[in-house]
Each structure stands twice: as C-alpha cells, then as structure tokens.
Enzyme design. Structure first.
Site, PDB file in Angstrom:
ATOM      1  NE  ARG A   1      25.770  46.777  46.220  1.00 36.77           N
ATOM      2  CZ  ARG A   1      25.461  45.482  46.278  1.00 36.77           C
ATOM      3  NH1 ARG A   1      24.233  45.123  46.537  1.00 36.77           N
ATOM      4  NH2 ARG A   1      26.374  44.557  46.074  1.00 36.77           N
TER       5      ARG A   1
ATOM      6  N   GLY B   1      15.615  30.857  46.377  1.00 36.19           N
ATOM      7  CA  GLY B   1      15.365  30.492  47.772  1.00 36.19           C
ATOM      8  C   GLY B   1      16.566  29.847  48.441  1.00 36.19           C
TER       9      GLY B   1
ATOM     10  CG  ASP C   1      16.300  34.394  41.832  1.00 36.45           C
ATOM     11  OD1 ASP C   1      15.317  34.001  41.208  1.00 36.45           O
ATOM     12  OD2 ASP C   1      17.404  34.564  41.289  1.00 36.45           O
TER      13      ASP C   1
ATOM     14  CG  ASP D   1      24.849  43.826  43.214  1.00 32.20           C
ATOM     15  OD1 ASP D   1      24.037  43.054  43.746  1.00 32.20           O
ATOM     16  OD2 ASP D   1      25.971  43.466  42.803  1.00 32.20           O
TER      17      ASP D   1
HETATM   18  P1  IMP Z   1      18.403  33.116  45.881  1.00 35.12           P
HETATM   19  O1  IMP Z   1      19.379  32.383  46.738  1.00 35.12           O
HETATM   20  O2  IMP Z   1      18.397  32.583  44.465  1.00 35.12           O
HETATM   21  O3  IMP Z   1      17.008  33.216  46.441  1.00 35.12           O
HETATM   22  O4  IMP Z   1      18.967  34.571  45.661  1.00 35.12           O
HETATM   23  C1  IMP Z   1      18.969  35.512  46.643  1.00 35.12           C
HETATM   24  C2  IMP Z   1      20.161  36.439  46.487  1.00 35.12           C
HETATM   25  O5  IMP Z   1      20.558  36.587  45.108  1.00 35.12           O
HETATM   26  C3  IMP Z   1      19.765  37.808  46.964  1.00 35.12           C
HETATM   27  O6  IMP Z   1      20.236  37.975  48.273  1.00 35.12           O
HETATM   28  C4  IMP Z   1      20.444  38.738  45.995  1.00 35.12           C
HETATM   29  O7  IMP Z   1      21.709  39.103  46.504  1.00 35.12           O
HETATM   30  C5  IMP Z   1      20.679  37.937  44.750  1.00 35.12           C
HETATM   31  N1  IMP Z   1      19.670  38.197  43.715  1.00 35.12           N
HETATM   32  C6  IMP Z   1      18.656  37.389  43.347  1.00 35.12           C
HETATM   33  N2  IMP Z   1      17.944  37.928  42.334  1.00 35.12           N
HETATM   34  C7  IMP Z   1      18.523  39.121  42.067  1.00 35.12           C
HETATM   35  C8  IMP Z   1      18.246  40.169  41.107  1.00 35.12           C
HETATM   36  O8  IMP Z   1      17.307  40.114  40.307  1.00 35.12           O
HETATM   37  N3  IMP Z   1      19.070  41.244  41.143  1.00 35.12           N
HETATM   38  C9  IMP Z   1      20.113  41.354  42.003  1.00 35.12           C
HETATM   39  N4  IMP Z   1      20.409  40.400  42.900  1.00 35.12           N
HETATM   40  C10 IMP Z   1      19.626  39.295  42.925  1.00 35.12           C
HETATM   41 MG    MG Z   2      24.345  40.933  44.113  1.00 31.94          MG
END
Ligand code: IMP
Ligand code: MG
Length: 190
Positions: free
Chosen positions: A170, A110, A108, A164
């Site tokens: 999940r 990152g 998402d 989730d």
């Molecule tokens: P980032 O650090 O923003 O890249 O987010 C990564 C983490 O956020 C992932 O490991 C997921 O656990 C959670 N995540 C990001 N987007 C989603 C989503 O759309 N649904 C559920 N969990 C998400």
């Molecule tokens: Mg989560």
C-alpha cells in the site's frame, strides 16, 4: 553494532507514476468542486482500506465544507475475488439529505460500488455520486458508471498508492502491476 540501511521496496513495473497520480487527483478535485451544488452538506464516504492515500490527497484539494466517513468492504483475498462483504454498519451514519460522494481507489468488476451505492441510496441522501481513482478496462459484472474517474488502467492486478495484495504494497508512492502466479495462469478472477 552497525545498523543495516532499510531496503526500499523492490521495483515493480509502474502503471501510474507519482506525477500522473498528482495530476489525476488535482483534476478530480476540480471536477468534484464544479459538480457540487451548494445546497446540501458533502459527505465523502471512502471505501477502506485501499482509499486512504487517495482520499487524504484528494480532500486537501477540495475547498468546500465536508465530512469524511469510511466504510469497510472486502472483495479480494489475495488476487481472488470473492463475495462482497460490507464490514461496517452503515446505519451508524446519518446520510439523510446529504450529498454523498462514494470514493474508491479502483473500479474492477463494479460489484463493490454498485452494492454500496444501493446501500447509500436507501438512506435517503440528497444525492449520491461515485469517484474512483483507477478504472480497469475490463467487463463489469455490475452496472456502475462513476461520475468521476482518475485514470484508466489495463485489466491487471495493481498495487501501491493504497492498493494492496494481502495487505502489502500500500505504501508504494506509485501504482504498479503485480504479476502473481494466479494472474499468470489467468485464474485469479472468478
Ligand atoms: P470490484 O468490486 O470488483 O469493482 O472491486 C473493487 C475492490 O476490489 C476495490 O475496492 C479494491 O479493494 C479491490 N481491487 C480490485 N482490483 C484490485 C487490484 O488490482 N489490486 C488491489 N485491489 C483491487
Ligand atoms: Mg485489497
């Protein structure tokens, strides 16, 4: 007394079907296999909890010897992003001289993978690569460019196949969009 039949999960709009997920997992396994040198042992480091179903499916298509480890990270409460928390001590893992494949279900902002990649790199592995099942088409807040990407998805909140919302959904066998009040108001992300 008559038993009520268990009701299945309600239908949510599907973004990646079971068939698409199977295809993506097989392709990723082939790419990971082709990209893995023989010299160092492979450690698959999965980011809990969302990765469990993806990891279980992926490793069964990987032919090389490998070890499976997990790290627990958290960046969302509900659909709101917060600071990244690493809830495990990575020092308990021996990653020195090993090829580490960081595995997460979705990329998402990152921030989670960028942070974990740094943490792993400090432990002197032979190599670190990253693999995500889903990559959201959104602006990244941290520089991360995974070597292996399963499917691109729009910038919406997704659930199912391990992902989730407050620990629910999940078990859906497909990936679906979850429309919440927070997201409708475009205030789910900070
Ligand atoms: P980032 O650090 O923003 O890249 O987010 C990564 C983490 O956020 C992932 O490991 C997921 O656990 C959670 N995540 C990001 N987007 C989603 C989503 O759309 N649904 C559920 N969990 C998400
Ligand atoms: Mg989560």
């Amino acid at each position: 007394m008559e038993k009520k039949p268990a009701s299945g999960p309600p239908e949510l709009p599907c973004l990646a079907s079971e068939q698409q997920l199977r295809g993506a997992v097989r392709r990723l396994a082939a790419e990971i296999t082709a990209g893995h040198g023989e010299s160092a042992p492979l450690v698959i480091l999965g980011v809990l909890k969302g990765v469990v179903i993806f990891l279980a499916d992926l490793v069964r298509h990987l032919p090389m010897p490998l070890e499976i480890e997990f790290v627990k990270a958290r960046s969302y409460r509900g659909t709101r992003q917060q600071d990244i928390e690493i809830l495990d001590d990575l020092d308990d893992l021996d990653l020195t001289g090993k090829d580490v494949l960081l595995l997460d279900c979705v990329l998402d902002t990152g921030r989670t993978l960028a942070r974990l990649r740094d943490e792993v790199a400090r432990r002197e592995p032979a190599d670190v690569k990253t693999c995500v099942l889903l990559s959201k088409q959104c602006a990244r807040l941290a520089p991360v460019d995974p070597e292996y990407v399963g499917l691109e998805v729009p910038d919406v909140f997704v659930v199912g196949y391990g992902l989730d919302h407050d620990n629910r959904w999940r078990h859906l066998p497909y990936v679906a969009e979850l429309k919440t009040e927070e997201h409708r108001g475009e205030e789910g992300k900070e």
